[in-house]
Design a protein around this motif. Structure first.
Motif, PDB file in Angstrom:
ATOM      1  N   ALA A  63       0.795  -1.028   0.075  1.00 21.41           N
ATOM      2  CA  ALA A  63       0.018   0.180  -0.057  1.00 21.41           C
ATOM      3  C   ALA A  63       0.863   1.464   0.010  1.00 21.41           C
ATOM      4  CB  ALA A  63      -0.932   0.118   1.183  1.00 21.41           C
TER       5      ALA A  63
ATOM      6  N   PHE B  39      -6.221   3.034   3.146  1.00 17.72           N
ATOM      7  CA  PHE B  39      -6.674   1.838   2.571  1.00 17.72           C
ATOM      8  C   PHE B  39      -8.087   1.895   2.473  1.00 17.72           C
ATOM      9  CE2 PHE B  39      -3.486  -1.824   3.629  1.00 17.72           C
ATOM     10  CZ  PHE B  39      -3.286  -2.038   2.132  1.00 17.72           C
TER      11      PHE B  39
ATOM     12  N   ILE C 220      -9.117  -4.457   0.367  1.00 18.64           N
ATOM     13  CA  ILE C 220      -8.008  -5.512   0.119  1.00 18.64           C
ATOM     14  C   ILE C 220      -8.980  -6.852  -0.456  1.00 18.64           C
ATOM     15  CG2 ILE C 220      -6.259  -6.660   0.908  1.00 18.64           C
ATOM     16  CD1 ILE C 220      -5.865  -4.956   3.178  1.00 18.64           C
TER      17      ILE C 220
ATOM     18  N   LEU D 183      -5.375  -4.119  -4.336  1.00 18.35           N
ATOM     19  CA  LEU D 183      -5.733  -3.031  -3.243  1.00 18.35           C
ATOM     20  C   LEU D 183      -6.534  -2.052  -3.853  1.00 18.35           C
ATOM     21  CD1 LEU D 183      -1.908  -2.768  -2.308  1.00 18.35           C
ATOM     22  CD2 LEU D 183      -3.363  -4.214  -0.967  1.00 18.35           C
TER      23      LEU D 183
ATOM     24  N   CYS E  24      -7.264   2.178  -2.380  1.00 17.28           N
ATOM     25  CA  CYS E  24      -6.676   3.323  -1.641  1.00 17.28           C
ATOM     26  C   CYS E  24      -7.408   4.534  -2.086  1.00 17.28           C
ATOM     27  CB  CYS E  24      -5.305   3.551  -1.713  1.00 17.28           C
ATOM     28  SG  CYS E  24      -4.416   1.860  -1.163  1.00 17.28           S
TER      29      CYS E  24
END
Length: 148
Positions: free
Chosen positions: A66, A89, A92, A139, A141
């Motif tokens: 990340a 974040f 995931i 991921l 973000c």
């Protein structure tokens, strides 16, 4: 573009003990990054994880991915973090751990931008040791301003 530790500190708000990137080998804004994390026995988490068999926690491998993704996001946006910008974040998916990461290993972090939409960045990341896959994940973000 390569970044040494000084450049990394300019592109990430993280500091010890949470800074998990030691060098950036290549970053292509809006596309990808390859970075390194040197895993030392001196890492603070090894005293408790685990005292007789030190293993880097998987959640910290994901955090390292990340952080690499954050560098891509900041360079893509032409910004550097400041006291009013936070990088979170938000998701995931598909996290898998394939081998333990031990003291003395060097994690090669490879993150590719899959897409961005409405301030959400989606990435595909993998962490390798000696060419072997240690972990992988998708991921998500976002970068947010703390200003009101």
């Amino acid at each position: 573009m390569e970044l040494d530790i000084k450049g990394i500190l300019e592109h990430l708000p993280h500091r010890y003990p949470m800074l998990l990137i030691d060098r950036v080998l290549n970053v292509v804004p809006g596309e990808s990054i390859t970075a390194l994390k040197n895993v030392s026995i001196n890492e603070p988490f090894f005293t408790g994880h685990f005292p007789h068999h030190p293993v880097m926690p998987g959640v910290l491998i994901l955090e390292a991915l990340a952080q690499a993704a954050a560098i891509v996001s900041f360079t893509s946006a032409g910004k550097k973090p400041d006291d009013n910008t936070v990088y979170y974040f938000v998701g995931i998916d598909g996290a898998r751990f394939k081998r333990p990461v031990l003291p003395g290993d060097q994690l090669r972090l490879e993150v590719t931008v899959e897409r961005t939409s409405r301030g959400i960045w989606k990435y595909k990341g993998c962490a390798k040791v000696d060419g072997q896959l240690a972990a992988e994940a998708d991921l998500m973000c976002t970068m947010r301003s703390l200003e009101c």
